[in-house]
Write a protein that holds these residues in place. Structure first.
Motif, mmCIF file in Angstrom:
data_model
loop_
_atom_site.group_PDB
_atom_site.id
_atom_site.type_symbol
_atom_site.label_atom_id
_atom_site.label_comp_id
_atom_site.label_asym_id
_atom_site.label_seq_id
_atom_site.Cartn_x
_atom_site.Cartn_y
_atom_site.Cartn_z
ATOM 1 N N GLY A 220 0.790 -1.223 0.000
ATOM 2 C CA GLY A 220 0.000 0.000 0.000
ATOM 3 C C GLY A 220 0.817 1.265 0.000
ATOM 4 O O GLY A 220 0.277 2.359 -0.201
ATOM 5 N N SER A 221 2.129 1.156 0.221
ATOM 6 C CA SER A 221 2.999 2.325 0.202
ATOM 7 C C SER A 221 3.163 2.845 -1.224
ATOM 8 O O SER A 221 2.871 2.143 -2.199
ATOM 9 C CB SER A 221 4.374 1.982 0.787
ATOM 10 O OG SER A 221 4.267 1.608 2.149
ATOM 11 N N LEU A 222 3.649 4.070 -1.338
ATOM 12 C CA LEU A 222 3.831 4.687 -2.638
ATOM 13 C C LEU A 222 5.320 4.859 -2.922
ATOM 14 O O LEU A 222 6.044 5.491 -2.147
ATOM 15 C CB LEU A 222 3.147 6.057 -2.676
ATOM 16 C CG LEU A 222 3.281 6.839 -3.989
ATOM 17 C CD1 LEU A 222 2.476 6.165 -5.094
ATOM 18 C CD2 LEU A 222 2.811 8.286 -3.803
ATOM 19 N N PHE A 223 5.780 4.301 -4.027
ATOM 20 C CA PHE A 223 7.150 4.495 -4.500
ATOM 21 C C PHE A 223 7.172 5.719 -5.402
ATOM 22 O O PHE A 223 6.333 5.876 -6.300
ATOM 23 C CB PHE A 223 7.622 3.265 -5.272
ATOM 24 C CG PHE A 223 8.950 3.453 -5.955
ATOM 25 C CD1 PHE A 223 10.138 3.351 -5.244
ATOM 26 C CD2 PHE A 223 9.019 3.758 -7.317
ATOM 27 C CE1 PHE A 223 11.367 3.534 -5.865
ATOM 28 C CE2 PHE A 223 10.236 3.932 -7.944
ATOM 29 C CZ PHE A 223 11.411 3.819 -7.222
ATOM 30 N N ILE A 224 8.148 6.612 -5.162
ATOM 31 C CA ILE A 224 8.236 7.869 -5.901
ATOM 32 C C ILE A 224 9.617 7.986 -6.522
ATOM 33 O O ILE A 224 10.629 7.791 -5.844
ATOM 34 C CB ILE A 224 8.011 9.078 -4.969
ATOM 35 C CG1 ILE A 224 6.671 8.963 -4.267
ATOM 36 C CG2 ILE A 224 8.118 10.385 -5.734
ATOM 37 C CD1 ILE A 224 6.526 9.931 -3.109
ATOM 38 N N LYS A 225 9.662 8.320 -7.805
ATOM 39 C CA LYS A 225 10.935 8.574 -8.488
ATOM 40 C C LYS A 225 10.750 9.776 -9.409
ATOM 41 O O LYS A 225 9.863 9.784 -10.267
ATOM 42 C CB LYS A 225 11.402 7.366 -9.283
ATOM 43 C CG LYS A 225 12.814 7.521 -9.872
ATOM 44 C CD LYS A 225 13.268 6.210 -10.510
ATOM 45 C CE LYS A 225 14.732 6.264 -10.930
ATOM 46 N NZ LYS A 225 14.930 7.176 -12.076
ATOM 47 N N LEU A 226 11.557 10.816 -9.188
ATOM 48 C CA LEU A 226 11.547 12.001 -10.024
ATOM 49 C C LEU A 226 12.914 12.141 -10.673
ATOM 50 O O LEU A 226 13.933 12.093 -9.985
ATOM 51 C CB LEU A 226 11.244 13.250 -9.185
ATOM 52 C CG LEU A 226 9.994 13.224 -8.315
ATOM 53 C CD1 LEU A 226 9.927 14.474 -7.458
ATOM 54 C CD2 LEU A 226 8.749 13.096 -9.176
ATOM 55 N N VAL A 234 14.394 9.714 -5.170
ATOM 56 C CA VAL A 234 13.751 8.415 -5.041
ATOM 57 C C VAL A 234 13.350 8.249 -3.582
ATOM 58 O O VAL A 234 14.169 8.459 -2.671
ATOM 59 C CB VAL A 234 14.686 7.258 -5.463
ATOM 60 C CG1 VAL A 234 13.977 5.917 -5.303
ATOM 61 C CG2 VAL A 234 15.150 7.450 -6.895
ATOM 62 N N GLY A 235 12.106 7.908 -3.349
ATOM 63 C CA GLY A 235 11.649 7.756 -1.977
ATOM 64 C C GLY A 235 10.410 6.895 -1.878
ATOM 65 O O GLY A 235 9.811 6.505 -2.895
ATOM 66 N N THR A 236 10.003 6.610 -0.639
ATOM 67 C CA THR A 236 8.813 5.802 -0.375
ATOM 68 C C THR A 236 7.972 6.481 0.700
ATOM 69 O O THR A 236 8.500 6.899 1.741
ATOM 70 C CB THR A 236 9.194 4.382 0.086
ATOM 71 O OG1 THR A 236 10.019 3.764 -0.900
ATOM 72 C CG2 THR A 236 7.942 3.532 0.287
ATOM 73 N N TRP A 237 6.682 6.585 0.432
ATOM 74 C CA TRP A 237 5.727 7.132 1.391
ATOM 75 C C TRP A 237 4.943 5.974 1.991
ATOM 76 O O TRP A 237 4.323 5.186 1.275
ATOM 77 C CB TRP A 237 4.789 8.114 0.690
ATOM 78 C CG TRP A 237 3.616 8.542 1.520
ATOM 79 C CD1 TRP A 237 2.306 8.179 1.344
ATOM 80 C CD2 TRP A 237 3.639 9.411 2.658
ATOM 81 N NE1 TRP A 237 1.523 8.774 2.294
ATOM 82 C CE2 TRP A 237 2.307 9.535 3.119
ATOM 83 C CE3 TRP A 237 4.645 10.091 3.324
ATOM 84 C CZ2 TRP A 237 1.964 10.322 4.223
ATOM 85 C CZ3 TRP A 237 4.311 10.860 4.424
ATOM 86 C CH2 TRP A 237 2.994 10.985 4.863
#
Length: 245
Positions: A220-226, A234-237
């Motif tokens: 359910g977490s969100l992986f983020i890459k810009l 790069v991070g995870t919420w």
């Protein structure tokens, strides 16, 4: 709000992303000198405080964000302030806004400075149902996503910083990651990452290309890459905190 073309006080007007866009016919005629922001000018200091807006019914095309500096920004009762009577108050905290109108007035050129161009651009905004005016650059909200496991909506806020004599064409910077808690009445802002450690430095960075990746993981977490020109984030919420990888 439907798209339209108007003439208001000699200025061309249209509607874009839910807000009116006004542009003076002489906007691109370079005026010698430099523009001083009125919203950060010490001559409009005030002790009246404006409370930030933290709740919203839903994220829409004209939903924006404003990130004042530490000493705050002055918001006005109109877009032509002359004295303290035109001052509505000072905003010190990051706030949700509803962006109603952008007025592009004048472009200044000063050949003696590194960044030669400055602009007089005014925003008509709503905060907690009240109308204010400011010439302080606001943030857009983009990439709104729903995270069902956490009962949240998340979004990116950033400023289009522009280039040369273009005030806000391209070069998005000053990114914030925002998380909103879903309630019976709408959305409540519960997390602001503050400015991400990320410099895009891309003129044509687009949200609908491979310059970013947002992916909901199995937990359910969100992986983020810009991805920017040289930099990346790069991070995870996880519903509570944003961890940079």
């Amino acid at each position: 709000m439907t798209a339209r073309i108007l003439v208001i006080l000699g200025m061309a007007a249209s509607s874009l992303y839910g807000q009116n866009i006004l542009r003076s016919p002489t906007y691109f005629e370079m005026v010698p000198g430099a523009y001083e922001l009125q919203s950060t000018s010490p001559r409009f200091s005030t002790t009246a405080k404006i409370d930030a807006q933290l709740e919203i019914e839903r994220i829409q095309g004209n939903t924006g964000y404003i990130v004042p500096p530490k000493n705050g920004v002055t918001l006005f009762k109109n877009s032509s302030p002359k004295s303290s009577i035109d001052v509505a108050g000072r905003l010190y905290s990051n706030s949700i806004i509803e962006l109603f109108e952008i007025e592009y007035r004048t472009t200044y050129q000063n050949p003696d400075t590194t960044w030669k161009f400055s602009h007089e651009v005014w925003y008509k905004i709503f905060i907690n149902g009240q109308v204010y005016f400011t010439d302080f650059r606001v943030h857009e909200l983009e990439m709104a996503r729903q995270l069902p496991k956490f009962s949240q909506d998340v979004a990116l806020a950033f400023q289009d910083t522009g280039y040369d004599y273009f005030y806000d064409n391209g070069y998005p910077e000053h990114f914030h990651f925002l998380a909103f808690k879903k309630t019976a009445g709408g959305l409540v802002l519960e997390f602001d990452s503050q400015e991400l450690d990320f410099k895009c430095d891309c003129e044509f960075w687009e949200l609908d290309t491979d310059t970013y990746e947002w992916k909901i993981l199995d937990n359910g977490s969100l992986f983020i890459k810009l991805d920017g020109y040289k930099d990346s984030f790069v991070g995870t919420w996880d519903g509570r905190s944003l961890t940079k990888e």
